[in-house]
Scaffold this active site. Structure first.
Site, PDB file in Angstrom:
ATOM      1  N   TYR A  77       0.821  -1.218   0.000  1.00 43.93           N
ATOM      2  CA  TYR A  77       0.000   0.000   0.000  1.00 43.93           C
ATOM      3  C   TYR A  77       0.855   1.269   0.000  1.00 43.93           C
ATOM      4  CZ  TYR A  77      -4.214  -2.602   0.034  1.00 43.93           C
ATOM      5  OH  TYR A  77      -5.228  -3.431  -0.381  1.00 43.93           O
ATOM      6  N   ARG A  80       1.879   1.980  -3.571  1.00 46.74           N
ATOM      7  CA  ARG A  80       0.747   2.496  -4.383  1.00 46.74           C
ATOM      8  C   ARG A  80       0.376   3.899  -3.934  1.00 46.74           C
ATOM      9  NH1 ARG A  80      -3.773  -1.682  -3.709  1.00 46.74           N
ATOM     10  NH2 ARG A  80      -4.882  -0.406  -5.228  1.00 46.74           N
ATOM     11  N   HIS A 131     -14.544   1.486  -2.125  1.00 49.58           N
ATOM     12  CA  HIS A 131     -13.495   0.616  -1.587  1.00 49.58           C
ATOM     13  C   HIS A 131     -12.520   1.372  -0.700  1.00 49.58           C
ATOM     14  CE1 HIS A 131     -14.214  -2.384  -5.113  1.00 49.58           C
ATOM     15  NE2 HIS A 131     -15.089  -2.523  -4.143  1.00 49.58           N
ATOM     16  N   CYS A 139      -7.377   2.290  12.995  1.00 47.77           N
ATOM     17  CA  CYS A 139      -6.733   1.439  13.994  1.00 47.77           C
ATOM     18  C   CYS A 139      -7.292   0.024  13.928  1.00 47.77           C
ATOM     19  CB  CYS A 139      -6.965   2.019  15.398  1.00 47.77           C
ATOM     20  SG  CYS A 139      -6.140   1.050  16.676  1.00 47.77           S
ATOM     21  N   CYS A 142      -8.871   0.122  18.100  1.00 48.24           N
ATOM     22  CA  CYS A 142      -9.832   1.077  18.678  1.00 48.24           C
ATOM     23  C   CYS A 142     -10.501   1.844  17.534  1.00 48.24           C
ATOM     24  CB  CYS A 142      -9.088   2.028  19.626  1.00 48.24           C
ATOM     25  SG  CYS A 142      -8.228   3.376  18.803  1.00 48.24           S
ATOM     26  N   CYS A 184      -1.274   3.472  16.018  1.00 48.87           N
ATOM     27  CA  CYS A 184      -2.395   4.342  16.417  1.00 48.87           C
ATOM     28  C   CYS A 184      -1.927   5.361  17.460  1.00 48.87           C
ATOM     29  CB  CYS A 184      -3.494   3.459  17.013  1.00 48.87           C
ATOM     30  SG  CYS A 184      -4.849   4.389  17.760  1.00 48.87           S
ATOM     31  N   CYS A 187      -3.956   4.380  20.882  1.00 48.76           N
ATOM     32  CA  CYS A 187      -3.739   3.164  21.688  1.00 48.76           C
ATOM     33  C   CYS A 187      -2.480   2.417  21.265  1.00 48.76           C
ATOM     34  CB  CYS A 187      -4.955   2.239  21.582  1.00 48.76           C
ATOM     35  SG  CYS A 187      -5.029   1.349  20.019  1.00 48.76           S
TER      36      CYS A 187
HETATM   37  C1  BV8 Z   1     -17.548  -8.900  -0.100  1.00 42.37           C
HETATM   38  C2  BV8 Z   1      -9.677  -1.982  -2.556  1.00 42.37           C
HETATM   39  C3  BV8 Z   1     -18.815 -10.020   1.513  1.00 42.37           C
HETATM   40  C4  BV8 Z   1      -8.365  -2.453  -2.056  1.00 42.37           C
HETATM   41  C5  BV8 Z   1     -10.714  -3.814  -3.819  1.00 42.37           C
HETATM   42  C6  BV8 Z   1     -14.294 -15.714  -2.231  1.00 42.37           C
HETATM   43  C7  BV8 Z   1     -13.797 -15.282  -1.010  1.00 42.37           C
HETATM   44  C8  BV8 Z   1     -14.051 -13.989  -0.526  1.00 42.37           C
HETATM   45  C9  BV8 Z   1     -14.818 -13.110  -1.286  1.00 42.37           C
HETATM   46  C10 BV8 Z   1     -15.295 -13.563  -2.500  1.00 42.37           C
HETATM   47  C11 BV8 Z   1     -15.058 -14.837  -2.982  1.00 42.37           C
HETATM   48  N1  BV8 Z   1     -15.654 -14.970  -4.198  1.00 42.37           N
HETATM   49  C12 BV8 Z   1     -16.270 -13.803  -4.511  1.00 42.37           C
HETATM   50  C13 BV8 Z   1     -16.085 -12.963  -3.474  1.00 42.37           C
HETATM   51  C14 BV8 Z   1     -16.570 -11.613  -3.383  1.00 42.37           C
HETATM   52  C15 BV8 Z   1     -15.402 -10.708  -3.757  1.00 42.37           C
HETATM   53  C16 BV8 Z   1     -15.290 -10.715  -5.265  1.00 42.37           C
HETATM   54  O1  BV8 Z   1     -16.097 -10.108  -5.943  1.00 42.37           O
HETATM   55  N2  BV8 Z   1     -14.261 -11.408  -5.791  1.00 42.37           N
HETATM   56  C17 BV8 Z   1     -14.120 -11.492  -7.221  1.00 42.37           C
HETATM   57  C18 BV8 Z   1     -12.650 -11.341  -7.596  1.00 42.37           C
HETATM   58  C19 BV8 Z   1     -14.718 -12.801  -7.694  1.00 42.37           C
HETATM   59  N3  BV8 Z   1     -15.783  -9.413  -3.272  1.00 42.37           N
HETATM   60  C20 BV8 Z   1     -15.435  -9.060  -2.034  1.00 42.37           C
HETATM   61  O2  BV8 Z   1     -14.728  -9.724  -1.304  1.00 42.37           O
HETATM   62  C21 BV8 Z   1     -16.051  -7.755  -1.574  1.00 42.37           C
HETATM   63  N4  BV8 Z   1     -16.627  -7.973  -0.283  1.00 42.37           N
HETATM   64  O3  BV8 Z   1     -18.022  -9.591  -0.955  1.00 42.37           O
HETATM   65  O4  BV8 Z   1     -17.879  -9.007   1.213  1.00 42.37           O
HETATM   66  C22 BV8 Z   1     -19.271  -9.738   2.884  1.00 42.37           C
HETATM   67  C23 BV8 Z   1     -20.536  -9.170   3.068  1.00 42.37           C
HETATM   68  C24 BV8 Z   1     -20.965  -8.944   4.355  1.00 42.37           C
HETATM   69  C25 BV8 Z   1     -20.153  -9.240   5.444  1.00 42.37           C
HETATM   70  C26 BV8 Z   1     -18.852  -9.777   5.243  1.00 42.37           C
HETATM   71  C27 BV8 Z   1     -18.405 -10.022   3.949  1.00 42.37           C
HETATM   72  C28 BV8 Z   1     -14.989  -6.689  -1.416  1.00 42.37           C
HETATM   73  C29 BV8 Z   1     -14.376  -6.379  -2.772  1.00 42.37           C
HETATM   74  C30 BV8 Z   1     -13.475  -5.150  -2.648  1.00 42.37           C
HETATM   75  C31 BV8 Z   1     -12.015  -5.580  -2.677  1.00 42.37           C
HETATM   76  N5  BV8 Z   1     -11.165  -4.366  -2.717  1.00 42.37           N
HETATM   77  N6  BV8 Z   1     -10.015  -2.662  -3.816  1.00 42.37           N
HETATM   78  C32 BV8 Z   1      -7.252  -2.052  -2.977  1.00 42.37           C
HETATM   79  O5  BV8 Z   1      -7.448  -1.288  -3.939  1.00 42.37           O
HETATM   80  O6  BV8 Z   1      -6.125  -2.512  -2.700  1.00 42.37           O
HETATM   81  S1  BV8 Z   1     -11.096  -4.529  -5.298  1.00 42.37           S
HETATM   82  C33 BV8 Z   1      -9.888  -4.093  -6.447  1.00 42.37           C
HETATM   83  O7  BV8 Z   1      -9.977  -4.993  -7.524  1.00 42.37           O
HETATM   84  C34 BV8 Z   1     -10.173  -2.780  -7.086  1.00 42.37           C
HETATM   85  O8  BV8 Z   1     -10.638  -1.822  -6.208  1.00 42.37           O
HETATM   86  C35 BV8 Z   1     -11.214  -3.120  -8.104  1.00 42.37           C
HETATM   87  O9  BV8 Z   1     -12.482  -2.942  -7.579  1.00 42.37           O
HETATM   88  C36 BV8 Z   1     -11.082  -4.588  -8.273  1.00 42.37           C
HETATM   89  C37 BV8 Z   1     -10.932  -4.977  -9.721  1.00 42.37           C
HETATM   90  O10 BV8 Z   1     -10.043  -4.137 -10.248  1.00 42.37           O
HETATM   91  P1  BV8 Z   1     -10.529  -3.144 -11.441  1.00 42.37           P
HETATM   92  O11 BV8 Z   1     -10.742  -1.802 -10.869  1.00 42.37           O
HETATM   93  O12 BV8 Z   1     -11.622  -3.706 -12.257  1.00 42.37           O
HETATM   94  O13 BV8 Z   1      -9.274  -3.151 -12.205  1.00 42.37           O
HETATM   95  P2  BV8 Z   1      -8.658  -4.400 -12.842  1.00 42.37           P
HETATM   96  O14 BV8 Z   1      -7.207  -4.301 -12.618  1.00 42.37           O
HETATM   97  O15 BV8 Z   1      -9.401  -5.637 -12.447  1.00 42.37           O
HETATM   98  O16 BV8 Z   1      -8.992  -4.165 -14.329  1.00 42.37           O
HETATM   99  C38 BV8 Z   1      -8.512  -2.996 -14.957  1.00 42.37           C
HETATM  100  C39 BV8 Z   1      -9.443  -2.830 -16.126  1.00 42.37           C
HETATM  101  O17 BV8 Z   1      -9.078  -1.654 -16.799  1.00 42.37           O
HETATM  102  C40 BV8 Z   1      -9.293  -3.979 -17.098  1.00 42.37           C
HETATM  103  O18 BV8 Z   1     -10.584  -4.311 -17.587  1.00 42.37           O
HETATM  104  C41 BV8 Z   1      -8.403  -3.387 -18.195  1.00 42.37           C
HETATM  105  O19 BV8 Z   1      -8.705  -3.923 -19.468  1.00 42.37           O
HETATM  106  C42 BV8 Z   1      -8.833  -1.941 -18.163  1.00 42.37           C
HETATM  107  N7  BV8 Z   1      -7.813  -0.972 -18.579  1.00 42.37           N
HETATM  108  C43 BV8 Z   1      -6.460  -1.035 -18.376  1.00 42.37           C
HETATM  109  N8  BV8 Z   1      -5.901   0.092 -18.854  1.00 42.37           N
HETATM  110  C44 BV8 Z   1      -6.906   0.874 -19.347  1.00 42.37           C
HETATM  111  C45 BV8 Z   1      -8.126   0.202 -19.171  1.00 42.37           C
HETATM  112  N9  BV8 Z   1      -9.310   0.715 -19.552  1.00 42.37           N
HETATM  113  C46 BV8 Z   1      -9.302   1.931 -20.139  1.00 42.37           C
HETATM  114  N10 BV8 Z   1      -8.170   2.656 -20.340  1.00 42.37           N
HETATM  115  C47 BV8 Z   1      -6.958   2.154 -19.970  1.00 42.37           C
HETATM  116  N11 BV8 Z   1      -5.845   2.869 -20.187  1.00 42.37           N
HETATM  117 ZN    ZN Z   2      -6.116   2.576  18.434  1.00 46.29          ZN
END
Ligand code: BV8
Ligand code: ZN
Length: 287
Positions: A77, A80, A131, A139, A142, A184, A187
């Protein structure tokens, strides 16, 4: 009003039908992904930048990776965060911010944590990050949370060499003691990036904000813009289905055709697929 697009990647017919529909649209929803910031030099989750050194970003953005090796996940992180601070918003960010100023009923759902839309002047009332933000930390023990922390390095141990290449996903990695990681101030427990990891729920406030927007104006949506996202991650990608169900025509802006089955791979009649760099396509199509 030229009807011929200057970018060769856009067919004149698509240019005309899209710009005509955009002009008459009032309720516009958007979903932004990492591809929107690619032109600003920020590696995406998938594609070439998807691998950070030998780690798959999908495995690093998880609670288990953090509890197992917080120093590794923090360096992922930190790198990035440094890249985002040294990046500048590109012409797609700017064109979208302009659209938001002209269309008050435009709401952008952003999956990105890099803050570039905000730096491009996208009004806060027209964007909802779902996201989290790489400039917010919380933290692990806390309720302490901090926003808009742009200090770089966040802690001395995170200092990166001046010549580090922000667009190279092979970020330098070093041994950092737990005590030298962000702590934090209340804490002294470990701080974590205030972002949504895989397996974690989206912030309820963010989901409520989007659902409230969906429900207003009898819930109809004229147009959905899907910009630079693989649309494979839920629940964010699910908003594309919801928008369709509320009458939206969908315009996908992506460098490549969708590879996997998903809401942007099965385009319907009346949808658009614009292939190319968002930073080239959007200034042309949104002007
Ligand atoms: C949830 C923040 C439930 C952090 C991100 C098994 C186990 C656990 C979970 C799951 C599972 N199976 C499915 C799930 C659900 C999971 C999910 O959807 N998984 C997928 C992969 C199958 N989702 C979750 O876990 C979510 N939470 O379900 O919780 C729950 C509910 C209640 C209580 C408890 C639990 C949470 C998902 C959020 C994860 N965090 N980001 C960080 O950034 O480090 S996700 C992260 O990847 C990004 O934020 C983004 O959202 C995601 C995908 O990335 P993209 O943005 O699409 O980018 P990517 O690289 O994939 O693609 C780039 C695109 O751009 C491509 O299409 C490319 O062609 C194009 N491109 C490239 N260059 C260009 C371009 N287009 C135009 N111009 C260019 N120049
Ligand atoms: Zn704390």
């Amino acid at each position: 009003e030229p009807t011929q697009p200057s970018s060769s990647e856009i067919s004149p017919e698509d240019y005309t039908t899209f710009t005509t529909h955009l002009k008459s649209s009032t309720r516009i929803l958007a979903l932004f992904g990492a591809g929107l910031s690619a032109a600003s030099g920020i590696p995406t989750f998938r594609g070439a930048g998807g691998f950070w050194r030998e780690y798959d970003s999908m495995t690093l953005a998880t609670p288990s990776a953090f509890s197992k090796d917080p120093a590794l996940v923090w360096q992922f992180y930190n790198y990035r965060r440094h890249a985002a601070l040294n990046a500048t918003p590109n012409r797609a960010h700017i064109a979208l911010a302009e659209l938001a100023k002209n269309k008050p009923n435009f709401l952008a759902i952003s999956q990105n944590i890099d803050g570039l839309c905000q730096r491009a002047g996208h009004p806060a009332e027209n964007i909802q990050p779902v996201h989290g933000s790489i400039f917010s930390n919380r933290c692990t023990k806390c309720p302490y949370v901090e926003h808009d922390n742009f200090k770089d390095p966040l802690v001395p141990a995170f200092a990166l060499p001046d010549d580090v290449d922000p667009s190279d996903a092979k970020f330098p990695l070093k041994d950092i003691a737990l005590g030298d990681l962000p702590r934090c101030p209340d804490c002294s427990a470990l701080l974590r990036p205030n972002v949504v990891w895989f397996g974690e729920p989206l912030p309820q406030g963010a989901v409520d904000r989007v659902e409230n927007w969906m429900a207003t104006d009898n819930g109809g949506i004229d147009l959905m813009l899907v910009v630079g996202t693989s649309a494979l991650v839920y629940p964010a990608a699910g908003f594309i289905h919801t928008a369709r169900a509320r009458g939206a025509r969908v315009a996908v802006f992506n460098m490549e055709e969708p590879t996997e089955e998903g809401p942007t791979s099965r385009l319907k009649d009346g949808d658009w697929f614009f292939q190319g760099d968002a930073a080239v396509l959007l200034p042309e199509l949104l002007k």
